[in-house]
Design a protein around this motif. Structure first.
Motif, PDB file in Angstrom:
ATOM      1  N   GLY A 101      61.017  56.980  65.962  1.00  0.00           N
ATOM      2  CA  GLY A 101      61.677  55.970  65.074  1.00  0.00           C
ATOM      3  C   GLY A 101      61.365  56.530  63.530  1.00  0.00           C
ATOM      4  O   GLY A 101      62.109  56.301  62.776  1.00  0.00           O
ATOM      5  N   SER A 102      60.160  57.236  63.305  1.00  0.00           N
ATOM      6  CA  SER A 102      59.841  57.385  61.937  1.00  0.00           C
ATOM      7  C   SER A 102      60.780  58.396  61.494  1.00  0.00           C
ATOM      8  O   SER A 102      60.772  58.560  60.191  1.00  0.00           O
ATOM      9  N   ARG A 103      61.334  59.024  62.317  1.00  0.00           N
ATOM     10  CA  ARG A 103      62.341  60.414  61.773  1.00  0.00           C
ATOM     11  C   ARG A 103      63.656  59.463  61.407  1.00  0.00           C
ATOM     12  O   ARG A 103      64.474  60.194  60.692  1.00  0.00           O
ATOM     13  N   GLN A 104      63.761  58.150  61.769  1.00  0.00           N
ATOM     14  CA  GLN A 104      65.007  57.507  61.588  1.00  0.00           C
ATOM     15  C   GLN A 104      65.016  56.439  60.736  1.00  0.00           C
ATOM     16  O   GLN A 104      66.040  55.983  60.178  1.00  0.00           O
ATOM     17  N   ASP A 105      64.118  55.666  60.313  1.00  0.00           N
ATOM     18  CA  ASP A 105      63.976  54.449  59.931  1.00  0.00           C
ATOM     19  C   ASP A 105      62.696  54.374  58.875  1.00  0.00           C
ATOM     20  O   ASP A 105      61.504  54.393  59.239  1.00  0.00           O
ATOM     21  N   ALA A 106      63.170  54.376  57.778  1.00  0.00           N
ATOM     22  CA  ALA A 106      62.132  54.301  56.479  1.00  0.00           C
ATOM     23  C   ALA A 106      61.316  52.902  56.300  1.00  0.00           C
ATOM     24  O   ALA A 106      60.247  52.916  56.149  1.00  0.00           O
ATOM     25  N   ASP A 107      61.964  51.834  56.966  1.00  0.00           N
ATOM     26  CA  ASP A 107      61.161  50.716  57.099  1.00  0.00           C
ATOM     27  C   ASP A 107      59.954  50.808  58.203  1.00  0.00           C
ATOM     28  O   ASP A 107      59.056  50.299  58.039  1.00  0.00           O
ATOM     29  N   LEU A 108      60.400  51.509  59.450  1.00  0.00           N
ATOM     30  CA  LEU A 108      59.237  51.770  60.252  1.00  0.00           C
ATOM     31  C   LEU A 108      58.199  52.584  59.809  1.00  0.00           C
ATOM     32  O   LEU A 108      57.038  52.128  59.912  1.00  0.00           O
ATOM     33  N   VAL A 109      58.476  53.517  59.223  1.00  0.00           N
ATOM     34  CA  VAL A 109      57.642  54.413  58.504  1.00  0.00           C
ATOM     35  C   VAL A 109      56.699  53.492  57.514  1.00  0.00           C
ATOM     36  O   VAL A 109      55.443  53.757  57.621  1.00  0.00           O
ATOM     37  N   LEU A 111      56.025  50.377  57.723  1.00  0.00           N
ATOM     38  CA  LEU A 111      55.210  49.478  58.345  1.00  0.00           C
ATOM     39  C   LEU A 111      54.329  50.000  59.216  1.00  0.00           C
ATOM     40  O   LEU A 111      53.155  49.466  59.389  1.00  0.00           O
ATOM     41  N   ARG A 112      54.498  51.082  59.970  1.00  0.00           N
ATOM     42  CA  ARG A 112      53.717  51.813  60.584  1.00  0.00           C
ATOM     43  C   ARG A 112      52.485  52.401  59.801  1.00  0.00           C
ATOM     44  O   ARG A 112      51.097  52.126  60.234  1.00  0.00           O
ATOM     45  N   GLU A 113      52.787  52.928  58.709  1.00  0.00           N
ATOM     46  CA  GLU A 113      51.590  53.237  57.637  1.00  0.00           C
ATOM     47  C   GLU A 113      50.683  52.211  57.283  1.00  0.00           C
ATOM     48  O   GLU A 113      49.448  52.401  57.453  1.00  0.00           O
ATOM     49  N   GLU A 114      51.391  51.237  56.942  1.00  0.00           N
ATOM     50  CA  GLU A 114      50.511  50.040  56.566  1.00  0.00           C
ATOM     51  C   GLU A 114      49.625  49.126  57.749  1.00  0.00           C
ATOM     52  O   GLU A 114      48.471  48.887  57.381  1.00  0.00           O
ATOM     53  N   HIS A 115      50.083  49.237  58.906  1.00  0.00           N
ATOM     54  CA  HIS A 115      49.630  48.309  59.929  1.00  0.00           C
ATOM     55  C   HIS A 115      48.987  48.990  61.096  1.00  0.00           C
ATOM     56  O   HIS A 115      48.037  48.502  61.743  1.00  0.00           O
ATOM     57  N   VAL A 116      49.632  50.168  61.342  1.00  0.00           N
ATOM     58  CA  VAL A 116      49.277  51.076  62.675  1.00  0.00           C
ATOM     59  C   VAL A 116      48.132  52.001  62.150  1.00  0.00           C
ATOM     60  O   VAL A 116      47.050  52.274  62.604  1.00  0.00           O
ATOM     61  N   ASP A 117      48.909  53.034  61.463  1.00  0.00           N
ATOM     62  CA  ASP A 117      48.029  54.170  61.211  1.00  0.00           C
ATOM     63  C   ASP A 117      46.627  54.060  60.659  1.00  0.00           C
ATOM     64  O   ASP A 117      45.698  54.574  61.066  1.00  0.00           O
ATOM     65  N   ARG A 118      46.384  53.086  59.856  1.00  0.00           N
ATOM     66  CA  ARG A 118      45.339  52.605  59.350  1.00  0.00           C
ATOM     67  C   ARG A 118      44.431  52.277  60.164  1.00  0.00           C
ATOM     68  O   ARG A 118      43.106  52.565  59.935  1.00  0.00           O
ATOM     69  N   THR A 119      44.754  51.723  61.148  1.00  0.00           N
ATOM     70  CA  THR A 119      43.770  51.113  62.132  1.00  0.00           C
ATOM     71  C   THR A 119      43.143  52.238  62.939  1.00  0.00           C
ATOM     72  O   THR A 119      42.025  52.162  63.102  1.00  0.00           O
TER      73      THR A 119
END
Length: 177
Positions: A101-109, A111-119
């Motif tokens: 999804g990160s290859r297709q959707d900048a919003d997902l990127v 949100l993922r960076e802010e909330h998932v990756d950091r954890t």
């Protein structure tokens, strides 16, 4: 979806669908069917699939303690074992869906960076910084590349038996000496 229990049922359905079909084929119809909810109620609360997926992940994010085992290799072993704790969804499928999804959707990127990756990266970043301070790792080491290599290897091989020991003893220890 008024009660926390009902919201958790919806989030469980989201993560199961997401792990099964990936980002491109994920849609509100599949979630609504699996969660026995109306598609309209899903769209009313989550205007995009990226927001729904990330909210489901946030609600199911593990509480990860920061180990201090005395060495970088043992810190990584403890961190990865905590990642490997049983989850109510297919962790590898979810991470692969996030990559897709990160290859297709900048919003997902975003949100993922802010909330998932950091954890997941915060524990490793602390362990890397501590290892650099102890002299176990070169100060010139690119921590982002090392963390990406460790996370990627774990995700791609997470279904294998003894994967954490394989990563630490077969990859990390020889790498850091």
């Amino acid at each position: 979806m008024d009660t926390p229990a009902r919201q958790q049922e919806v989030f469980a359905a989201v993560l199961h669908v997401f792990a099964d079909v990936g980002y491109a084929r994920f849609n509100m119809d599949l979630v609504a069917s699996r969660a026995r909810a109306s598609k309209a109620s899903l769209y009313q609360r989550w205007p995009s699939k990226a927001r729904l997926i990330v909210d489901a992940l946030k609600a199911n994010m593990p509480v990860l303690a920061q180990p201090d085992e005395g060495s970088f290799a043992e810190d990584v072993r403890a961190i990865m074992r905590s990642w490997g704790e049983p989850r109510p969804f297919d962790l590898a499928g979810v991470f692969l869906g996030l990559l897709e999804g990160s290859r297709q959707d900048a919003d997902l990127v975003r949100l993922r960076e802010e909330h998932v990756d950091r954890t997941y990266t915060e524990q490793l970043r602390v362990a890397v910084d501590r290892a650099k301070a102890r002299g176990e790792l070169s100060r010139d080491l690119n921590a982002d590349f090392l963390m990406t290599a460790l996370i990627s290897t774990f995700v791609l091989r997470s279904e294998e038996r003894d994967v954490v020991d394989g990563i630490v003893d077969g990859l990390l220890r020889p790498l850091i000496g």
